[in-house]
Design an enzyme around this catalytic site. Structure first.
Site, PDB file in Angstrom:
ATOM      1  CB  SER A  91      35.436 121.126 129.338  1.00  0.00           C
ATOM      2  OG  SER A  91      35.006 122.433 129.648  1.00  0.00           O
ATOM      3  CE  LYS A 127      34.650 128.001 120.399  1.00  0.00           C
ATOM      4  NZ  LYS A 127      35.716 128.914 120.776  1.00  0.00           N
ATOM      5  CG  ASN A 175      31.904 131.432 123.373  1.00  0.00           C
ATOM      6  OD1 ASN A 175      31.043 132.299 123.235  1.00  0.00           O
ATOM      7  ND2 ASN A 175      32.780 131.461 124.360  1.00  0.00           N
ATOM      8  CG  ASP A 186      35.854 132.271 122.786  1.00  0.00           C
ATOM      9  OD1 ASP A 186      35.816 131.811 123.930  1.00  0.00           O
ATOM     10  OD2 ASP A 186      35.583 131.606 121.762  1.00  0.00           O
ATOM     11  CB  ALA A 240      45.497 135.407 111.154  1.00  0.00           C
ATOM     12  N   GLY A 294      41.020 131.306 114.763  1.00  0.00           N
ATOM     13  CA  GLY A 294      39.721 131.553 115.393  1.00  0.00           C
ATOM     14  C   GLY A 294      39.797 132.498 116.588  1.00  0.00           C
TER      15      GLY A 294
HETATM   16  P1  ATR Z   1      42.753 129.191 117.498  1.00  0.00           P
HETATM   17  O1  ATR Z   1      41.295 128.878 117.409  1.00  0.00           O
HETATM   18  O2  ATR Z   1      43.380 128.867 118.815  1.00  0.00           O
HETATM   19  O3  ATR Z   1      43.041 130.581 117.056  1.00  0.00           O
HETATM   20  P2  ATR Z   1      43.631 128.220 114.930  1.00  0.00           P
HETATM   21  O4  ATR Z   1      42.394 128.780 114.321  1.00  0.00           O
HETATM   22  O5  ATR Z   1      44.095 126.874 114.527  1.00  0.00           O
HETATM   23  O6  ATR Z   1      43.496 128.157 116.507  1.00  0.00           O
HETATM   24  O7  ATR Z   1      44.821 129.295 114.697  1.00  0.00           O
HETATM   25  C1  ATR Z   1      46.112 129.057 115.142  1.00  0.00           C
HETATM   26  C2  ATR Z   1      46.962 130.294 114.845  1.00  0.00           C
HETATM   27  O8  ATR Z   1      48.242 130.094 115.417  1.00  0.00           O
HETATM   28  C3  ATR Z   1      47.178 130.564 113.388  1.00  0.00           C
HETATM   29  O9  ATR Z   1      47.287 131.953 113.196  1.00  0.00           O
HETATM   30  C4  ATR Z   1      48.526 129.875 113.104  1.00  0.00           C
HETATM   31  O10 ATR Z   1      49.287 130.435 112.063  1.00  0.00           O
HETATM   32  P3  ATR Z   1      49.125 129.962 110.524  1.00  0.00           P
HETATM   33  O11 ATR Z   1      47.839 130.558 110.037  1.00  0.00           O
HETATM   34  O12 ATR Z   1      50.323 130.526 109.836  1.00  0.00           O
HETATM   35  O13 ATR Z   1      49.095 128.456 110.568  1.00  0.00           O
HETATM   36  C5  ATR Z   1      49.240 130.163 114.401  1.00  0.00           C
HETATM   37  N1  ATR Z   1      50.291 129.177 114.673  1.00  0.00           N
HETATM   38  C6  ATR Z   1      50.144 127.856 114.954  1.00  0.00           C
HETATM   39  N2  ATR Z   1      51.336 127.280 115.168  1.00  0.00           N
HETATM   40  C7  ATR Z   1      52.268 128.262 114.997  1.00  0.00           C
HETATM   41  C8  ATR Z   1      53.693 128.301 115.072  1.00  0.00           C
HETATM   42  N3  ATR Z   1      54.394 127.217 115.399  1.00  0.00           N
HETATM   43  N4  ATR Z   1      54.310 129.492 114.833  1.00  0.00           N
HETATM   44  C9  ATR Z   1      53.603 130.601 114.525  1.00  0.00           C
HETATM   45  N5  ATR Z   1      52.250 130.628 114.434  1.00  0.00           N
HETATM   46  C10 ATR Z   1      51.601 129.469 114.678  1.00  0.00           C
END
Ligand code: ATR
Length: 280
Positions: A20, A71, A92, A105, A129, A131
């Site tokens: 962290s 979280k 958070n 955040d 879409a 977290g």
């Molecule tokens: P965080 O908390 O960082 O938002 P998360 O909840 O795992 O992490 O969300 C990751 C986001 O990045 C999601 O919207 C994911 O898309 P999907 O719902 O279609 O999986 C998106 N994402 C992750 N890898 C991706 C990629 N290679 N191309 C496009 N979108 C990606």
């Protein structure tokens, strides 16, 4: 920093926590302001989460940041949840004064973008879409964005988030679509919350074509490693204004600092500590 009998403890709970950036950032702030506080990190197994919160309260710990995987789950053990954090469905930050949970955040992103432009009445496109997108989307709605378009690889997830944000009644105009259908010609702000472009895949960009980026656009990339992502490079080339991911880390931390201490966070010192720690 001298740790004494009177020293107030704040910290991070997560699993894992050892990488962290928050301890160096907050301790730099406490040092700068000569405050009798220390920030440390606690690796809490999910099975021990309730015990950790009850125990921290009993130990008179002043505040926690909360990271993955706690979280959402941690909300069960709090007395109060801030209104927007409740809509987001994740916290958070915990203030042990009243055992209240917050989500800084999203505010962090609004303040990061706020260094360049105010989000009020703007047309915003957000990629992702998950977290991070959820936290930022509700804050965009709260801070008066005019139109929000949520784009995702999995379109159903974008639709679900768009519906949740609409249900909050903080905003009337939320759309969703595939990330492949991005159109920036009418957008004022583009926000990337996907991990695309993150080290080591530094040449990847989350949008198919950057052709419709324009010089009135502000582009914020939540990816902070590398500091200048491929997306931000494209933005700069197109004359758009870049907002770097590190700023979201900075402002979410500053907001937590202010919740715990009631004092204005020393932004410059915190930023310097972040840059040094992350090697940016
Ligand atoms: P965080 O908390 O960082 O938002 P998360 O909840 O795992 O992490 O969300 C990751 C986001 O990045 C999601 O919207 C994911 O898309 P999907 O719902 O279609 O999986 C998106 N994402 C992750 N890898 C991706 C990629 N290679 N191309 C496009 N979108 C990606």
């Amino acid at each position: 920093m001298e740790i004494k009998g009177s020293t107030n403890v704040v910290g991070l709970i997560g699993h894992p926590v050892e990488h962290s950036f928050s301890p160096p950032m907050h301790n730099a702030a406490f040092n700068k302001l000569n405050m009798d506080y220390v920030y440390t990190a606690f690796d809490v197994n999910p099975n021990d989460l309730k015990t950790a919160i009850v125990g921290a309260d009993a130990l008179n710990i002043k505040g926690f940041n909360v990271t993955i995987p706690h979280k959402i789950e941690v909300m069960k053990y709090l007395n109060e949840i801030d209104e927007v954090a409740k809509l987001i469905g994740a916290v958070n930050t915990i203030d042990f004064k009243n055992l209240k949970g917050y989500n800084t955040d999203g505010i962090g992103a609004i303040k990061a973008i706020g260094e360049v432009t105010n989000v009020k009445n703007k047309n915003v496109v957000i990629a992702g879409a998950g977290g991070a997108s959820r936290a930022i989307s509700f804050y965009l709605a709260k801070y008066g964005v005019d139109q929000l378009t949520i784009l995702n690889r999995n379109v159903e997830k974008a639709q679900k988030l768009a519906n949740d944000v609409l249900d909050s009644e903080l905003i009337d105009n939320v759309e969703s679509d595939s990330i492949n259908n991005m159109n920036l010609s009418d957008a004022d702000i583009l926000i990337n919350t996907t991990p695309v472009g993150m080290h080591p895949n530094v040449d990847d960009v989350p949008i198919a074509q950057a052709g419709d980026m324009h010089d009135n656009l502000v582009v914020f990339d939540a990816v902070y490693n590398p500091n200048e992502t491929g997306l931000l490079k494209q933005a700069i080339e197109a004359g758009a204004k870049p907002v770097y991911g590190i700023k979201m880390l900075l402002y979410q931390g500053a907001e937590s600092f202010e919740i715990w201490t009631g004092k204005k966070a020393p932004i410059d010192v915190m930023q310097e500590a972040l840059i040094k720690y992350l090697g940016l």
